[in-house]
Motif scaffolding. Sequence first.
Motif, short mmCIF file in Angstrom:
data_model
loop_
_atom_site.label_atom_id
_atom_site.label_comp_id
_atom_site.label_asym_id
_atom_site.label_seq_id
_atom_site.Cartn_x
_atom_site.Cartn_y
_atom_site.Cartn_z
N ALA A 164 4.99 -10.03 9.22
CA ALA A 164 4.33 -9.11 8.46
C ALA A 164 5.10 -9.58 7.22
N LEU A 165 6.80 -9.47 7.30
CA LEU A 165 7.12 -10.26 6.35
C LEU A 165 6.25 -11.73 5.15
N LYS A 176 -7.61 -13.90 -0.59
CA LYS A 176 -7.10 -13.11 1.04
C LYS A 176 -7.13 -14.78 1.59
N VAL A 177 -6.98 -15.85 1.14
CA VAL A 177 -6.35 -17.06 1.65
C VAL A 177 -4.91 -16.77 1.34
N TYR A 183 0.68 -17.36 3.91
CA TYR A 183 1.87 -16.75 3.97
C TYR A 183 2.10 -16.40 5.11
N THR A 184 1.40 -15.53 5.57
CA THR A 184 1.34 -15.16 6.73
C THR A 184 1.44 -15.64 8.45
N LEU A 185 0.47 -16.66 7.82
CA LEU A 185 0.55 -17.98 9.17
C LEU A 185 2.17 -18.60 8.97
N PHE A 244 0.66 -10.96 -0.59
CA PHE A 244 0.68 -9.88 -0.84
C PHE A 244 1.40 -9.56 -2.58
N VAL A 245 2.34 -10.02 -2.39
CA VAL A 245 3.22 -10.03 -4.12
C VAL A 245 2.65 -11.15 -5.54
N ILE A 246 2.56 -12.75 -4.39
CA ILE A 246 2.06 -13.38 -5.13
C ILE A 246 0.69 -13.01 -5.42
#
Length: 320
Positions: free
Chosen positions: A96-97, A201-202, A207-209, A103-105
Amino acid sequence: MQNLLRQHGALVALVLLLLFAGLRYQGFLGEYNLESFLRYNAMFGLIALGMTFVIITGGIDLSVGSMAAFASVIAALVSPHGVWLALLVPVLLCAALGFLNGFVISRFKVMPFVVTLGMFLIARGLALIASGKQTVLVNTEGGVGNLGQGDFLGLPIPAWMLLVLFAVGALFLAKAPYGRYALTIGGNEEAARLMGIPVEKVKLLVYTLSGALAGLAGVILASQFSAGQPTEGVGWELTAIASVVVGGTLLTGGRGSVLNTLVGVILLGMIFTVLNFENGLGHININSYWQTVIRGLFLLAVVLLQSPAFRGRLRIRPGT
């Protein structure tokens, strides 16, 4: 020969280092030393895997070390409730972090360096708050200790995690559309947009990964040392970046290899293992602070070698 060194220089260096160390130090290639090496360095390998995908897109993630520390604390706090919760809760929180980073990027077009530096501070603060600024002991009765300390088929469980996830990562980068999209975005983001590639989306995905893998590294950290450590993970992001770059991934993005990153992780870890063996022989005395200096110099040297301007200065011109 020059082409071979450019593409597989890290692998060549690793083979030469193993030959040197195997001949110089008794027990270096022994089962105990290799198992200990794989068990400990699996944490750095997992973070480097996530960092590979981030850097391939032309980004950077400075928050992974703090996320790993946060995950180790959460794993320790959740450990009384069983191994699965101690594994899943920290990984999902760090994912989530990482999602927030992406998201911000991607949405607000903020530089990855700035965003992940902010998350570096946030995750470190969360780790200190959750732990009360103290080491949190792991409840090992639920089997949490086996994640970092157990073996399966003669290999440490962290090593199995590392090998399986690197294999999946290599297949994803080579075969999956989003893997190819990541390479395209790193090569030229505007061209990727014009081609209809879902850039946002990529970036969210990579970043989630990266956050999820940092969380898994933190779980292994807590399991191996039977404690969640809010002050651990300092400099882990630099170790990951160094491993990725040593493996041949360009810091500017657009080119990279998951398997070469694995070689970079092993090479960097072996260098410090060799230094520790030299310390044991009494020939040198390099403490952990000097090892940090060496790690930084190593990263700087590899980045310089990636620079076209620097390589151009090293070329010998005719008549000189």
